[in-house]
Design a protein around this motif. Structure first.
Motif, PDB file in Angstrom:
ATOM      1  N   SER A 250       0.724  -1.150   0.105  1.00  0.00           N
ATOM      2  CA  SER A 250       0.005  -0.477   0.355  1.00  0.00           C
ATOM      3  C   SER A 250       0.800   1.386  -0.015  1.00  0.00           C
ATOM      4  O   SER A 250       0.822   2.041  -0.535  1.00  0.00           O
ATOM      5  CB  SER A 250      -1.183  -0.217   1.532  1.00  0.00           C
ATOM      6  N   LEU A 251       1.855   1.027   0.942  1.00  0.00           N
ATOM      7  CA  LEU A 251       2.624   2.669   0.371  1.00  0.00           C
ATOM      8  C   LEU A 251       3.579   2.754  -0.346  1.00  0.00           C
ATOM      9  O   LEU A 251       3.704   3.870  -1.298  1.00  0.00           O
ATOM     10  CB  LEU A 251       4.164   2.189   1.732  1.00  0.00           C
ATOM     11  N   LEU A 252       4.047   2.281  -1.417  1.00  0.00           N
ATOM     12  CA  LEU A 252       4.546   1.952  -2.771  1.00  0.00           C
ATOM     13  C   LEU A 252       3.698   2.015  -3.564  1.00  0.00           C
ATOM     14  O   LEU A 252       4.678   2.932  -4.483  1.00  0.00           O
ATOM     15  CB  LEU A 252       5.127   0.994  -2.508  1.00  0.00           C
ATOM     16  N   ALA A 253       1.699   1.671  -3.879  1.00  0.00           N
ATOM     17  CA  ALA A 253       1.646   2.248  -4.532  1.00  0.00           C
ATOM     18  C   ALA A 253       1.186   3.676  -4.300  1.00  0.00           C
ATOM     19  O   ALA A 253       0.955   4.507  -5.108  1.00  0.00           O
ATOM     20  CB  ALA A 253      -0.213   1.616  -3.926  1.00  0.00           C
ATOM     21  N   ARG A 254       1.088   3.614  -2.835  1.00  0.00           N
ATOM     22  CA  ARG A 254       0.851   5.355  -2.779  1.00  0.00           C
ATOM     23  C   ARG A 254       1.940   6.195  -3.675  1.00  0.00           C
ATOM     24  O   ARG A 254       2.102   7.158  -3.908  1.00  0.00           O
ATOM     25  CB  ARG A 254       0.229   5.397  -1.113  1.00  0.00           C
ATOM     26  N   MET A 255       3.048   5.707  -3.058  1.00  0.00           N
ATOM     27  CA  MET A 255       4.399   6.801  -3.798  1.00  0.00           C
ATOM     28  C   MET A 255       4.077   6.730  -5.499  1.00  0.00           C
ATOM     29  O   MET A 255       4.528   7.469  -5.419  1.00  0.00           O
ATOM     30  CB  MET A 255       5.835   6.173  -3.146  1.00  0.00           C
ATOM     31  N   VAL A 256       4.103   5.105  -5.957  1.00  0.00           N
ATOM     32  CA  VAL A 256       3.791   5.704  -7.577  1.00  0.00           C
ATOM     33  C   VAL A 256       3.557   6.450  -7.378  1.00  0.00           C
ATOM     34  O   VAL A 256       2.578   7.367  -8.722  1.00  0.00           O
ATOM     35  CB  VAL A 256       3.042   3.948  -7.895  1.00  0.00           C
ATOM     36  N   TYR A 257       1.237   5.974  -7.462  1.00  0.00           N
ATOM     37  CA  TYR A 257       0.296   7.023  -7.235  1.00  0.00           C
ATOM     38  C   TYR A 257       0.560   8.072  -7.762  1.00  0.00           C
ATOM     39  O   TYR A 257       0.120   9.588  -8.448  1.00  0.00           O
ATOM     40  CB  TYR A 257      -0.737   6.997  -6.755  1.00  0.00           C
ATOM     41  N   GLN A 258       1.313   8.875  -6.555  1.00  0.00           N
ATOM     42  CA  GLN A 258       1.756  10.543  -6.053  1.00  0.00           C
ATOM     43  C   GLN A 258       2.861  10.588  -6.891  1.00  0.00           C
ATOM     44  O   GLN A 258       3.454  12.384  -6.181  1.00  0.00           O
ATOM     45  CB  GLN A 258       1.886  10.748  -5.300  1.00  0.00           C
ATOM     46  N   LEU A 265       4.761  -0.769 -10.363  1.00  0.00           N
ATOM     47  CA  LEU A 265       4.710  -2.379  -9.445  1.00  0.00           C
ATOM     48  C   LEU A 265       3.968  -3.340 -10.038  1.00  0.00           C
ATOM     49  O   LEU A 265       3.217  -3.646 -11.020  1.00  0.00           O
ATOM     50  CB  LEU A 265       3.316  -1.740  -8.195  1.00  0.00           C
ATOM     51  N   ASP A 266       4.756  -4.836  -9.496  1.00  0.00           N
ATOM     52  CA  ASP A 266       4.373  -5.909 -11.115  1.00  0.00           C
ATOM     53  C   ASP A 266       3.972  -6.481  -9.976  1.00  0.00           C
ATOM     54  O   ASP A 266       4.339  -7.091  -9.020  1.00  0.00           O
ATOM     55  CB  ASP A 266       6.213  -7.139 -11.041  1.00  0.00           C
ATOM     56  N   GLU A 267       2.591  -7.199 -10.087  1.00  0.00           N
ATOM     57  CA  GLU A 267       1.742  -7.886  -8.295  1.00  0.00           C
ATOM     58  C   GLU A 267       1.694  -9.312  -9.342  1.00  0.00           C
ATOM     59  O   GLU A 267       2.475 -10.152  -7.359  1.00  0.00           O
ATOM     60  CB  GLU A 267      -0.367  -7.348  -9.126  1.00  0.00           C
ATOM     61  N   VAL A 268       2.568  -9.773  -9.522  1.00  0.00           N
ATOM     62  CA  VAL A 268       2.695 -10.733 -10.766  1.00  0.00           C
ATOM     63  C   VAL A 268       4.011 -11.881  -9.107  1.00  0.00           C
ATOM     64  O   VAL A 268       3.523 -12.515  -8.720  1.00  0.00           O
ATOM     65  CB  VAL A 268       2.502 -11.232 -12.237  1.00  0.00           C
ATOM     66  N   SER A 269       5.262 -10.773  -9.377  1.00  0.00           N
ATOM     67  CA  SER A 269       6.238 -11.033  -9.325  1.00  0.00           C
ATOM     68  C   SER A 269       6.890 -10.307  -8.076  1.00  0.00           C
ATOM     69  O   SER A 269       7.605 -11.196  -7.255  1.00  0.00           O
ATOM     70  CB  SER A 269       7.537 -11.329 -10.144  1.00  0.00           C
ATOM     71  N   GLY A 270       5.837 -10.063  -7.591  1.00  0.00           N
ATOM     72  CA  GLY A 270       6.464  -8.946  -6.114  1.00  0.00           C
ATOM     73  C   GLY A 270       6.843  -8.270  -6.053  1.00  0.00           C
ATOM     74  O   GLY A 270       7.921  -8.677  -5.133  1.00  0.00           O
ATOM     75  N   VAL A 271       7.290  -7.487  -6.957  1.00  0.00           N
ATOM     76  CA  VAL A 271       8.499  -6.733  -7.359  1.00  0.00           C
ATOM     77  C   VAL A 271       8.220  -4.944  -7.518  1.00  0.00           C
ATOM     78  O   VAL A 271       7.289  -5.174  -8.066  1.00  0.00           O
ATOM     79  CB  VAL A 271       9.592  -7.138  -8.452  1.00  0.00           C
ATOM     80  N   LEU A 272       9.294  -4.380  -7.655  1.00  0.00           N
ATOM     81  CA  LEU A 272       9.200  -2.825  -7.603  1.00  0.00           C
ATOM     82  C   LEU A 272       9.955  -2.682  -9.082  1.00  0.00           C
ATOM     83  O   LEU A 272      11.265  -2.501  -8.453  1.00  0.00           O
ATOM     84  CB  LEU A 272       9.238  -1.983  -5.984  1.00  0.00           C
ATOM     85  N   PHE A 274      11.846  -0.476 -11.374  1.00  0.00           N
ATOM     86  CA  PHE A 274      12.363   1.054 -11.358  1.00  0.00           C
ATOM     87  C   PHE A 274      12.083   1.364 -13.080  1.00  0.00           C
ATOM     88  O   PHE A 274      12.256   0.976 -13.553  1.00  0.00           O
ATOM     89  CB  PHE A 274      13.208   1.939 -10.923  1.00  0.00           C
ATOM     90  N   SER A 275      11.500   3.043 -13.354  1.00  0.00           N
ATOM     91  CA  SER A 275      11.960   3.297 -14.524  1.00  0.00           C
ATOM     92  C   SER A 275      13.207   3.626 -14.676  1.00  0.00           C
ATOM     93  O   SER A 275      14.663   3.635 -13.837  1.00  0.00           O
ATOM     94  CB  SER A 275      10.960   4.292 -14.924  1.00  0.00           C
ATOM     95  N   ARG A 276      13.373   3.748 -16.018  1.00  0.00           N
ATOM     96  CA  ARG A 276      14.908   4.153 -16.849  1.00  0.00           C
ATOM     97  C   ARG A 276      15.243   5.034 -17.067  1.00  0.00           C
ATOM     98  O   ARG A 276      16.328   5.518 -16.749  1.00  0.00           O
ATOM     99  CB  ARG A 276      14.829   3.969 -18.335  1.00  0.00           C
ATOM    100  N   ALA A 277      14.747   6.552 -16.458  1.00  0.00           N
ATOM    101  CA  ALA A 277      14.857   7.554 -16.056  1.00  0.00           C
ATOM    102  C   ALA A 277      15.343   7.484 -14.812  1.00  0.00           C
ATOM    103  O   ALA A 277      16.352   8.546 -14.483  1.00  0.00           O
ATOM    104  CB  ALA A 277      13.410   8.658 -15.475  1.00  0.00           C
ATOM    105  N   ASN A 278      15.592   6.947 -14.100  1.00  0.00           N
ATOM    106  CA  ASN A 278      15.770   6.973 -12.140  1.00  0.00           C
ATOM    107  C   ASN A 278      17.072   6.069 -12.794  1.00  0.00           C
ATOM    108  O   ASN A 278      17.941   6.266 -12.147  1.00  0.00           O
ATOM    109  CB  ASN A 278      15.302   5.620 -11.545  1.00  0.00           C
TER     110      ASN A 278
END
Length: 389
Positions: A250-258, A265-272, A274-278
């Motif tokens: 829930s915390l990661l979802a809120r940070m990504v949404y904001q 977030l990949d719900e199947v594999s359960g990982v976060l 990061f995009s190439r911009a990072n």
């Protein structure tokens, strides 16, 4: 009305006190009221900040106490003491009037407790903000709490730091541990503060602070090291910060949404992920190296300019060339003036000299002729005399 608001906040009814304050619109005209009303208003705000903190509303507690604590005159604003300003000398009558306005000791608000609440709320807000600003320099903004930032900067500049002794030292040590991602040390420093025992629900507040520190430590960790990872597992984060998997999600979802994190977030594999911009964003070490290189280049330019000034006799090359050009033009002007003066005046003087020379030569020739004539005359006279004899 202010007394009702203070009473509700004192008994932990924060939302009732907040609604009364907003509906009464007292905050719009409090600065124009008399001194006693302003004191009641300041006391109501301070008590609302304490009530919000007891409920775990860190942002609200910070907003209610930041204006009061940033002024530096908490005793005077709460009518709990008389302070002398360096640039202002109070007359005996004014000092006596301020002493009459002071409230009895048994209803005073503990200033050390109020400062502890303010600094703890500032730490939980400012440390993740600083981490996000360091991760994204382009989106850097001003500090949320300048008072806390100054205290932290002063603490970091100290050469030797011993173990924390007072409330402020404990909060500064917890802030540095939180910035490093060590949430256990930060929790221990905060819970070791003895002033929490003055609150009626001390153990609940300590548990609330431990939970808040875990969440803010996770956010700070992601902001700080997001440029170093391609992906991170939710289970690893939950284990690292002792949180449940659902809470981490829930915390990661809120940070990504904001848009606080450039990730998905990949719900199947359960990982976060990061995009190439990072990845293209520079790390803290690279940012520091780039900043140092810019400073070294500026220092080298200053040295080159100083060396040129020393070789040119204290003048810049451009100034010296301009002075040389001006000197050449001045010399040419002087030559032209002298030639102009010699032209007409010089001719007149030569003509006068020629006239004088010619006159002198004529005079000399005339004198020579006169002498010859006299000689001839003398010779003829002598011949005549000899013939007569």
């Amino acid at each position: 009305m202010l007394m009702h608001i203070f009473n509700h906040a004192l008994h932990k009814r924060y939302y009732v006190a907040r609604d009364l304050l907003l509906m009464s619109h007292i905050q719009e005209s409090a600065h124009q009221a008399d001194v006693n009303t302003q004191v009641l208003y300041n006391r109501a705000l301070a008590q609302m900040g304490l009530a919000a903190f007891r409920l775990g509303l860190v942002r609200e507690a910070f907003e209610h106490t930041v204006e009061l604590m940033s002024s530096g005159h908490q005793r005077e604003l709460l009518a709990q003491g008389v302070g002398q300003m360096r640039t202002q000398q109070l007359s005996p009558a004014e000092e006596q009037l301020q002493r009459q306005r002071q409230l009895p000791f048994h209803i005073n608000i503990n200033l050390e407790l109020l400062e502890c609440v303010f600094l703890t709320a500032s730490m939980l807000i400012e440390i993740p903000f600083m981490a996000s600003a360091n991760a994204n320099p382009e989106t850097r903004r001003t500090a949320t709490c300048r008072v806390f930032r100054r205290m932290l900067d002063y603490n970091e500049r100290q050469v030797f730091l011993g173990p924390p002794e007072n409330t402020r030292d404990h909060i500064m040590a917890a802030a540095k541990a939180l910035a490093d991602g060590d949430w256990v040390a930060a929790r221990d420093f905060i819970q070791a503060i003895k002033i929490w025992s003055l609150l009626p629900d001390c153990e609940e507040i300590k548990d609330m602070l431990a939970s808040k520190i875990q969440i803010e430590a996770l956010r700070t960790y992601l902001f700080t090291y997001s440029t170093q990872f391609e992906s991170v597992g939710l289970d690893d984060l939950a284990t690292m910060f002792d949180l449940s998997r659902g809470k981490v999600y829930s915390l990661l979802a809120r940070m990504v949404y904001q848009d606080e994190l450039q990730a998905s977030l990949d719900e199947v594999s359960g990982v976060l992920v990061f995009s190439r911009a990072n990845f293209e964003a520079s790390s803290r070490l690279q940012q520091t190296a780039l900043m140092m290189s810019n400073k070294v280049n500026a220092f080298a330019d200053i040295n080159e300019r100083m060396f040129e000034l020393k070789n040119n006799g204290g003048q810049a090359p451009g100034d010296r060339q301009g002075n040389a050009d001006q000197g050449g033009r001045g010399q040419g002007d002087r030559d032209s003036r002298s030639n102009y003066q010699r032209g007409p005046g010089g001719g007149n003087r030569d003509a006068q000299r020629n006239r004088k020379d010619g006159g002198a030569g004529g005079n000399r020739n005339n004198n020579g002729r006169n002498t010859n004539n006299n000689n001839r005359r003398g010779g003829g006279n002598q011949q005549r005399r000899g013939g007569r004899q």
